[in-house]
Scaffold this motif. Structure first.
Motif, PDB file in Angstrom:
ATOM      1  N   MET A   1       0.885  -1.185  -0.039  1.00  0.00           N
ATOM      2  CA  MET A   1       0.047   0.080  -0.132  1.00  0.00           C
ATOM      3  C   MET A   1       1.057   1.243   0.121  1.00  0.00           C
ATOM      4  N   THR A   2       0.715   2.140  -0.793  1.00  0.00           N
ATOM      5  CA  THR A   2       1.277   3.598  -0.816  1.00  0.00           C
ATOM      6  C   THR A   2       1.070   4.227   0.264  1.00  0.00           C
ATOM      7  N   ARG A   3       2.255   4.745   0.917  1.00  0.00           N
ATOM      8  CA  ARG A   3       2.077   5.482   2.211  1.00  0.00           C
ATOM      9  C   ARG A   3       1.551   6.800   1.679  1.00  0.00           C
ATOM     10  N   LEU A   4       0.782   7.500   2.417  1.00  0.00           N
ATOM     11  CA  LEU A   4      -0.145   8.666   2.111  1.00  0.00           C
ATOM     12  C   LEU A   4       0.841   9.895   2.820  1.00  0.00           C
ATOM     13  N   ARG A 151      -4.179  13.610   2.216  1.00  0.00           N
ATOM     14  CA  ARG A 151      -3.044  13.319   3.312  1.00  0.00           C
ATOM     15  C   ARG A 151      -3.873  12.681   4.370  1.00  0.00           C
TER      16      ARG A 151
END
Length: 268
Positions: A1-4, A151
């Protein structure tokens, strides 16, 4: 999962959180409130803010925290501001410093008399300390704004005392466990976040920071103009912050400010 990416919210408070506290003096501006708020800072801007703060303090020989109340009154460490020549040099530079910072001010401001008048009859001895109301509103609005910008949010608050700190940490945990604490029917129009929303947007627990933290000092300096604007929206520091885009309301449509921006509660 991409880190926000993250927004960091740094919180200070202003005024007594006790609803039944009587003001010590009658103020000409009628200001008697409890305010909780401060600044949203993008995580990638933290180092820049720290350096700007260090440079500003060094340029004035300041080795102690910037603190709004003593600065305004020329008291305590800032007694030297009683000297008109020094004040004339300092305040324009303070304005330039503040208006150039990569921050967004956000707050919940509650008029004490209005709060007691609205809720005392219904809740009597169960009337909440105003900090519970203010904290929940503040975190929800900051979370909504962070989410709208793609964010997540981390929360840091100035430590004030063991009991007060424990209370804020408990309010924070409760938002992620059960959501907003207010009556669902009465608050339906505010489109409140759910507990799942808070868990998705708000990272971890609220963390303590001391007044030595540069971002906490900036939160303190921005909070007072936001609180003062509840009584005088023409207050010059508030107007300057708005015009410079340093308050969240400056980035919202006017019709969205009541639901998403700086919250002024129980004002007549």
């Amino acid at each position: 999962m991409t880190r926000l990416p993250e927004y960091h919210l740094f919180i200070d408070d202003s005024g007594s959180r006790d609803p039944d506290r009587r003001p010590k003096l009658d103020r000409n501006d009628r200001m008697d409130c409890f305010a909780l708020g401060g600044v949203l800072v993008k995580e990638e801007d933290i180092d820049d803010l720290k350096q700007r703060h260090a440079d500003f303090c060094a340029s004035h020989g300041i080795t102690y925290p910037l603190h709004s109340n003593p600065i305004r009154g020329g008291r305590e460490n800032f007694g030297w501001l009683k000297n008109p020549e020094k004040a004339r040099a300092f305040f324009p530079e303070l304005d330039t410093f503040m208006l150039g910072l990569p921050v967004l001010g956000i707050a919940a401001v509650i008029d004490r008399a209005g709060y007691v008048a609205r809720y005392k009859g219904h809740y009597a001895d169960r009337l909440w300390l105003m900090c519970k109301t203010a904290y929940c509103i503040l975190i929800e609005r900051a979370a909504k704004y962070a989410d709208s910008q793609g964010r997540v949010l981390r929360v840091f608050f100035e430590e004030t005392g063991k009991a007060e700190d424990r209370a804020l940490i408990a309010y924070h945990k409760s938002l992620k466990e059960v959501g907003m604490p207010f009556d669902g029917d009465n608050s339906a129009s505010y489109r409140s976040l759910s507990a799942a929303d808070f868990r998705r947007i708000v990272m971890g627990d609220a963390k303590r920071r001391t007044k030595e933290t540069a971002m906490i000092q900036v939160a303190d300096l921005v909070l007072y103009p936001m609180a003062k604007a509840g009584y005088d929206p023409t207050y010059r520091p508030y107007v300057q912050l708005m015009e410079a885009g340093r308050l969240v309301d400056a980035h919202l449509k006017p019709e969205d400010r009541a639901l998403l921006g700086i919250k002024y509660s129980c004002f007549k």
